[in-house]
Design an enzyme around this catalytic site. Structure first.
Site, PDB file in Angstrom:
ATOM      1  N   GLY A  82       0.820  -1.215   0.000  1.00  0.00           N
ATOM      2  CA  GLY A  82       0.000   0.000   0.000  1.00  0.00           C
ATOM      3  C   GLY A  82       0.847   1.254   0.000  1.00  0.00           C
ATOM      4  O   GLY A  82       2.081   1.214   0.048  1.00  0.00           O
ATOM      5  N   LYS A 104       4.434  12.283  -2.481  1.00  0.00           N
ATOM      6  CA  LYS A 104       5.286  11.178  -2.036  1.00  0.00           C
ATOM      7  C   LYS A 104       6.220  11.691  -0.953  1.00  0.00           C
ATOM      8  O   LYS A 104       6.970  12.640  -1.154  1.00  0.00           O
ATOM      9  CB  LYS A 104       6.094  10.627  -3.206  1.00  0.00           C
ATOM     10  CG  LYS A 104       6.979   9.447  -2.814  1.00  0.00           C
ATOM     11  CD  LYS A 104       7.704   8.883  -4.017  1.00  0.00           C
ATOM     12  CE  LYS A 104       8.606   7.718  -3.630  1.00  0.00           C
ATOM     13  NZ  LYS A 104       9.322   7.159  -4.803  1.00  0.00           N
ATOM     14  N   ASP A 243       4.167  -4.429  -7.514  1.00  0.00           N
ATOM     15  CA  ASP A 243       3.530  -3.245  -6.936  1.00  0.00           C
ATOM     16  C   ASP A 243       4.104  -1.958  -7.515  1.00  0.00           C
ATOM     17  O   ASP A 243       3.618  -0.869  -7.197  1.00  0.00           O
ATOM     18  CB  ASP A 243       3.658  -3.239  -5.413  1.00  0.00           C
ATOM     19  CG  ASP A 243       5.106  -3.318  -4.948  1.00  0.00           C
ATOM     20  OD1 ASP A 243       5.724  -4.377  -5.158  1.00  0.00           O
ATOM     21  OD2 ASP A 243       5.611  -2.336  -4.388  1.00  0.00           O
TER      22      ASP A 243
END
EC number: 2.7.7.-
Length: 480
Positions: A82, A104, A243
């Site tokens: 996640g 980020k 991911d």
């Protein structure tokens, strides 16, 4: 600002605010990225804008959230992951479609695991510069709008200062977003996510007999094309975990990346990757492996194994076709002829044996003349085995003459696809070290050069130079 991802059920994300960055200051802004979303780059230096770029405030219409996903890391199932330090603010409408804005390094989320939710200035500069450099190279990629820095210390191998990158992409949904629900045997959520992505980004697939198989085939095709782009320019991602793979075929999540210098197909740009899983030569194979992982996740929706396999079979021909197209352009070949694959294979063997600089070789190759058989000293001097280069160059000249190639026209064409300037690690390191002393001018200068990678830029000739000796000691890893 909208946030279409927030329309999904609450199980797909956690709503939360960014953690404020203490005493933020503006490190860098990309004027090109700002233009994509209709912003004036100069206005981003104002305090109200800086607060948003740092995560200290959010636009009134934003719906901040961190998304959940899972994935394979270095080929091993890692379970739930996640957005451990990224917060999606929402998306804005642009002339080419929606563009999501994500912070980020914006602080802890429920998915941070053992991390602190922060990004460091060092890695933020690398992501900012490479995102914009890749866009200028014409390679599908997320974009980076800005870096906001702070003197707040965070611990990595040593104490470093923190930063926030505002990055942009049509979507930050990953292969691992689908793996998450499939691994948990949640077919309802899996279908909700697939329908959302298809309806938003691939509406034309609704007319297909099996939209989910068609979706897998299109993602597989885009991934294959992206891998060809990476290989053709010598880019190595470094962490091709599922991911980190975009569902739209964009380059996503810049970490320990690198551009090939002394050619070695086994080169590993990520110091963490001890086994070489994500080496340059392995990237096409890993791209295919990741598509299989996505196919496995989508199988409950596709329902038929042959349909899923047919979708995945798109990969190899799509990669080969795009790679051949890009290599012909890099070699200045206007037509496709028998024997071209052997010529290209011989070229890569020559580069491998001599460890010639990847970028400089292709850029200099445009200067080769077809009206003489005399050795080209500027070119052959890049090779230890000069006789071997002369033999290959003779084959190459014969091939060019077979299509009556015009030297001047070919040079113009080759210089448009073979960059002179790429983000070499040592160039990024120089900009980082200056920025760590609050001098951000080199970031702006380097960004300006990288946004025109195919131009000669004689005033910036030093940015095309081979790496200095000290650069051989640089290491980049998954730590950020």
């Amino acid at each position: 600002m909208d946030n279409s991802f927030a329309s999904l059920p609450p199980s797909f994300y956690t709503r939360l605010m960014p953690t404020p960055l203490p005493a933020p200051y503006l490190v860098a802004v990309s004027e090109a990225a700002a233009g994509l979303i209709g912003l004036d780059a100069a206005a981003l230096a104002e305090q109200q804008s800086l607060d948003i770029l740092a995560g200290n405030a959010v636009p009134a219409s934003a719906q901040p959230l961190a998304a959940v996903y899972s994935g394979h890391q270095f080929g091993v199932w890692a379970g739930q992951l996640g957005d451990g330090r990224a917060i999606l603010l929402g998306d804005v409408a642009t002339a080419s479609g929606p563009m999501e804005l994500q912070l980020k390094g914006a602080g802890l989320t429920p998915y941070s695991r053992m991390g602190d939710g922060r990004a460091v200035l060092r890695s933020s500069i690398r992501e900012f510069l490479c995102s914009e450099a890749m866009a200028a190279l014409g390679i599908p990629t997320s974009r980076a709008l800005s870096i906001a820095g702070s003197d707040q210390g965070v611990m990595r191998e040593t104490v470093e200062t923190s930063a926030v990158v505002l990055r942009m992409a049509p979507s930050f949904i990953r292969f691992g977003s689908f793996e998450h629900w499939s691994s948990r045997q949640k077919p309802v959520e899996l279908k909700v996510l697939a329908d959302y992505v298809i309806d938003r980004f691939y509406p034309q697939l609704r007319a297909e007999a099996n939209p989910y198989a068609a979706f897998l085939a299109e993602v597989t095709r885009r991934t294959a094309v992206l891998m060809a782009h990476w290989q053709a320019v010598g880019f190595m991602h470094g962490v091709m975990n599922t991911d980190n793979m975009s569902i739209l075929g964009d380059t996503l999540d810049y970490g320990p990346f690198g551009f090939m210098e002394a050619f070695d197909s086994k080169h590993i740009c990520n110091h963490t990757d001890q086994q070489g899983r994500y080496s340059y030569g392995m990237q096409p194979q890993i791209g295919h492996w990741n598509c299989y992982a996505l196919g496995q996740a989508l199988l409950p929706l596709i329902e038929e194994i042959p349909a899923a396999q047919a979708a995945l079979d798109v990969y190899q021909p799509a990669f080969a076709a795009k790679m051949n197209e890009l290599l012909r352009a890099k070699l200045g070949l206007a037509t496709e002829q028998e024997g071209d694959p052997e010529l290209m294979d011989a070229m890569f063997s020559l580069l491998q044996e001599n460890h010639s600089d990847f970028t400089q070789f292709f850029r200099t190759l445009s200067n080769l003349k077809t009206d003489t058989d005399e050795p080209d000293h500027d070119l052959r001097d890049e090779f230890v085995q000069r006789d071997a280069f002369d033999a290959w160059a003779a084959r190459y000249r014969t091939r060019l003459r077979a299509e009556n190639s015009n030297d001047a026209e070919r040079k113009l064409a080759m210089d448009k696809v073979n960059p002179k300037y790429v983000l070499r690690n040592y160039l990024a390191q120089i900009a980082i070290e200056k920025a760590q002393n609050k001098d951000f001018t080199e970031i702006a200068r380097l960004l300006s050069v990288l946004q025109r990678p195919y131009d000669e830029q004689p005033e910036h000739e030093q940015y095309a130079a081979l790496p200095p000796d000290w650069a051989s000691h640089l290491e980049v890893s998954c730590s950020s």
